[in-house]
Design an enzyme around this catalytic site. Sequence first.
Site, PDB file in Angstrom:
ATOM      1  N   HIS A 206      -9.075   0.196 -13.434  1.00  0.00           N
ATOM      2  CA  HIS A 206     -10.293  -0.627 -13.334  1.00  0.00           C
ATOM      3  C   HIS A 206     -11.534   0.238 -13.082  1.00  0.00           C
ATOM      4  O   HIS A 206     -12.659  -0.217 -13.269  1.00  0.00           O
ATOM      5  CB  HIS A 206     -10.176  -1.644 -12.195  1.00  0.00           C
ATOM      6  CG  HIS A 206      -9.161  -2.722 -12.432  1.00  0.00           C
ATOM      7  ND1 HIS A 206      -9.207  -3.565 -13.514  1.00  0.00           N
ATOM      8  CD2 HIS A 206      -8.058  -3.089 -11.718  1.00  0.00           C
ATOM      9  CE1 HIS A 206      -8.187  -4.413 -13.456  1.00  0.00           C
ATOM     10  NE2 HIS A 206      -7.470  -4.140 -12.379  1.00  0.00           N
ATOM     11  N   ASP A 243      -0.221  -3.650 -16.385  1.00  0.00           N
ATOM     12  CA  ASP A 243      -0.687  -4.459 -15.274  1.00  0.00           C
ATOM     13  C   ASP A 243      -1.077  -5.855 -15.774  1.00  0.00           C
ATOM     14  O   ASP A 243      -1.449  -6.026 -16.933  1.00  0.00           O
ATOM     15  CB  ASP A 243      -1.903  -3.795 -14.610  1.00  0.00           C
ATOM     16  CG  ASP A 243      -2.282  -4.464 -13.303  1.00  0.00           C
ATOM     17  OD1 ASP A 243      -1.431  -5.155 -12.729  1.00  0.00           O
ATOM     18  OD2 ASP A 243      -3.427  -4.306 -12.865  1.00  0.00           O
ATOM     19  N   HIS A 245      -3.638  -7.463 -14.848  1.00  0.00           N
ATOM     20  CA  HIS A 245      -5.089  -7.568 -14.920  1.00  0.00           C
ATOM     21  C   HIS A 245      -5.628  -6.664 -16.030  1.00  0.00           C
ATOM     22  O   HIS A 245      -5.148  -5.551 -16.222  1.00  0.00           O
ATOM     23  CB  HIS A 245      -5.739  -7.152 -13.592  1.00  0.00           C
ATOM     24  CG  HIS A 245      -5.490  -8.108 -12.468  1.00  0.00           C
ATOM     25  ND1 HIS A 245      -4.462  -7.945 -11.574  1.00  0.00           N
ATOM     26  CD2 HIS A 245      -6.134  -9.239 -12.108  1.00  0.00           C
ATOM     27  CE1 HIS A 245      -4.483  -8.938 -10.696  1.00  0.00           C
ATOM     28  NE2 HIS A 245      -5.480  -9.738 -10.997  1.00  0.00           N
TER      29      HIS A 245
END
Length: 258
Positions: A206, A243, A245
């Site tokens: 991220h 993941d 996300h």
Amino acid sequence: MPSELDPPGSGGKSVRRSPRLSPQAVSEKQKGGGGGSLQEVKKRGRMRSREEQQQEELSSRLKTLDLSSRSAVSGTGLVYSEIFTHHQNLWDLSHVERPDRVTFIMSELQKQKLLSLCVTVEPREATEEELLLVHTKHYVDAVKATQTMTHTELQSLSERYDSVYFHPESFQVCVTAVGSVLQLVDRVMTSELRTGFAVTRPPGHHAQANQPNGFCVFNNVAIAARYAQKRHAVSRVLIVDWDVHHGQGIQYLFQGDS
């Protein structure tokens, strides 16, 4: 169903014809100002000749490659350090991104008797030059400054971002996480190991060029991809992110790179 090339009464059964023309047919074609069929035959011959030449060249190039060298390489490198347990949320010890994430993995690898099958690789800290392959100098300096911040200052800084926290040792832990992945890149690319697995934290997908996000500070895999391109002249890199996300940090950093 008969095609246009099927002779009458053939019922659709294909008939193999020789591309060669009889002397009489050639003579008739030439008299009629044609000659197209003969030209086509010659053209096909030239095309086959070029194809055969290209195949020979490709075969020659393949023979110069040591295609067995990579398949002969064995061993999975495993890099881990107790330092990865030092990064934690001081004001919320039950935070989901906590040291248990790596200690559980290591204990499960031990339980499944996989540790003994791996080759231990020592971690190292990434250099500033390596961090700058992906991140801005201003951002790297800002993270470095957290080493001398008070508890209150760390919490105040963390609240400026989405799902991020800092600890006095976060910078050292983060650069070691990056360096650990680069250690594996080096060993795999130099054929010392076939594969590598880095049990590190905090995560990275991220993290963006100039800001942390979603538990991530430095984008470990993004830096590793750029490092592989620069240090080992790798032309193509596949990043598989499992993941749940969306790893927008990875997307923003590479979406313009073919």
